[in-house]
Design an enzyme around this catalytic site. Sequence first.
Site, short mmCIF file in Angstrom:
data_model
loop_
_atom_site.label_atom_id
_atom_site.label_comp_id
_atom_site.label_asym_id
_atom_site.label_seq_id
_atom_site.Cartn_x
_atom_site.Cartn_y
_atom_site.Cartn_z
N CYS A 191 45.59 118.09 66.81
CA CYS A 191 44.48 118.11 67.77
C CYS A 191 44.44 116.89 68.68
O CYS A 191 43.70 116.87 69.67
CB CYS A 191 43.15 118.25 67.02
SG CYS A 191 43.07 119.77 66.07
N HIS B 224 37.26 116.27 71.73
CA HIS B 224 38.02 117.39 71.17
C HIS B 224 37.02 118.37 70.56
O HIS B 224 36.13 117.96 69.81
CB HIS B 224 38.99 116.86 70.11
CG HIS B 224 39.49 117.93 69.20
ND1 HIS B 224 40.02 119.10 69.65
CD2 HIS B 224 39.52 118.01 67.84
CE1 HIS B 224 40.35 119.86 68.62
NE2 HIS B 224 40.06 119.23 67.51
N ASN C 102 37.98 126.10 68.61
CA ASN C 102 38.77 124.87 68.55
C ASN C 102 40.22 125.24 68.86
O ASN C 102 40.88 125.90 68.05
CB ASN C 102 38.62 124.28 67.14
CG ASN C 102 39.50 123.06 66.90
OD1 ASN C 102 40.44 122.79 67.63
ND2 ASN C 102 39.18 122.32 65.84
O1 UT7 Z 1 40.36 120.04 64.88
C1 UT7 Z 1 40.48 118.88 64.12
C2 UT7 Z 1 40.40 119.11 62.70
N1 UT7 Z 1 39.37 120.03 62.28
C3 UT7 Z 1 38.07 119.68 62.22
O2 UT7 Z 1 37.66 118.65 62.69
C4 UT7 Z 1 37.15 120.59 61.47
C5 UT7 Z 1 36.38 119.81 60.48
N2 UT7 Z 1 35.59 120.54 59.54
C6 UT7 Z 1 34.63 121.44 59.87
O3 UT7 Z 1 34.44 121.76 61.01
C7 UT7 Z 1 33.76 121.96 58.75
O4 UT7 Z 1 34.01 121.24 57.58
C8 UT7 Z 1 33.95 123.47 58.47
C9 UT7 Z 1 33.39 124.30 59.63
C10 UT7 Z 1 35.41 123.80 58.21
C11 UT7 Z 1 33.14 123.86 57.22
O5 UT7 Z 1 31.79 123.55 57.43
P1 UT7 Z 1 30.99 122.69 56.35
O6 UT7 Z 1 29.62 122.59 56.86
O7 UT7 Z 1 31.75 121.41 56.10
O8 UT7 Z 1 31.01 123.63 55.11
P2 UT7 Z 1 31.57 123.34 53.65
O9 UT7 Z 1 33.06 123.27 53.68
O10 UT7 Z 1 30.81 122.19 53.07
O11 UT7 Z 1 31.14 124.63 52.92
C12 UT7 Z 1 29.77 124.96 52.65
C13 UT7 Z 1 29.71 126.36 52.12
C14 UT7 Z 1 30.73 126.61 51.00
O12 UT7 Z 1 30.14 127.47 50.05
P3 UT7 Z 1 29.58 126.88 48.67
O13 UT7 Z 1 30.75 126.20 48.01
O14 UT7 Z 1 28.49 125.93 49.07
O15 UT7 Z 1 29.11 128.10 47.97
C15 UT7 Z 1 31.84 127.34 51.71
O16 UT7 Z 1 32.58 128.16 50.84
O17 UT7 Z 1 30.03 127.29 53.16
C16 UT7 Z 1 31.08 128.14 52.71
N3 UT7 Z 1 31.86 128.56 53.87
C17 UT7 Z 1 31.54 129.61 54.61
N4 UT7 Z 1 30.53 130.50 54.53
C18 UT7 Z 1 30.48 131.48 55.45
C19 UT7 Z 1 32.97 127.97 54.37
N5 UT7 Z 1 33.39 128.66 55.46
C20 UT7 Z 1 32.52 129.69 55.63
C21 UT7 Z 1 32.41 130.74 56.56
N6 UT7 Z 1 31.37 131.61 56.43
N7 UT7 Z 1 33.28 130.90 57.57
#
Ligand code: UT7
Length: 320
Positions: free
Chosen positions: A109, A233, A263
Amino acid sequence: MSVILGVGASVPRRVVTNDELATRLDTSDEWIRSRTGIGARRWVELGTSTSDLAADAGARALRSAGRSAVDAVIVATTTPDRTCPAIAPAVAARLGLVGVPAHDVAAVCTGFLYGLANAVGLIASGAARTVLLVAAEAFSTILDPDDRGTAVIFGDGAGAVVVGEGEDGIGPCVLGSDGTGADLIQVPAGERYFRMSGKEVFRAAVERMADVSLDALARAGLDLADVDHLAPHQANRRICDAVARRLGLAGSKVLADLEAVGNTAAASIPVLLADAAAHGRLKAGDRVLTAAFGGGLTWGATTLVWPDVTADFGVLGEDR
Ligand code: UT7
């Protein structure tokens, strides 16, 4: 110093909405919008490659610059059509630029900013007077369709700039890396799909993008008060907003287009700039601070004075 002489972007025709993803993944439009700010993304259809998007964005940037030739071509990408060779020579050839030096940059990225530092360096050294820098991704080709943590975030697209000699344009490009975090964003060796540790990446992205932004401003001799727009980004809307908060920049100064395109990894900054310029949010003379964070881990930032150019933003296969 170097300036931007032209800017272009190209996105695939196929729009994939959150609702479409929710038909086959355990997710929802509400979750994706509230956790990422993304409403839809564009994905290539079978048979369309990164170099197709790159050549279209490159042609648009050349047209925006009013040029048919440059002295060098750089392509930043995470998703080259093949592991070997680089796609920059093929993209150059498709643009009628056989003979010029052409190479790829792999910084995920942060690819556009690493490429920009390369372009500025080629010009400063006298090796080139004009450089076409393209950042292009067919990221959907490495996404695991069953991984809701990545499949909802990434989109495909390409953005390009023509860089040339000039004063008061691109500020010092500040770059960094930390390979101890190489496993946080990766396609594991021998595997096909991209994997990301979202939570860890989220935290590191906010810290690094804010810190490197301050470094880039200091190196340019500027203050936050000089910044008209932050062009972060487009990782995740919450990451972009958190970076702005850390910097103390008003939300109204944050450019964003991820609601429509997601993204797009290396391509996200030039696609954002082309979109903002094409829609009048970015005007000649505006001072832009831009920053990225990505796999490697890598990060970078620079400042730009937006040039008096007409951005050429379009859909692959349409209107060119
Ligand atoms: O481009 C450069 C590199 N990339 C980034 O900078 C991306 C960085 N990370 C992110 O944008 C976020 O961490 C994500 C969007 C990937 C995830 O969001 P989050 O708020 O950090 O969620 P999380 O990983 O803490 O997950 C919270 C919950 C989990 O469920 P449990 O364990 O609490 O039951 C996940 O399994 O949300 C769940 N989850 C989803 N639920 C519905 C993860 N992805 C999804 C989804 N739909 N697509």
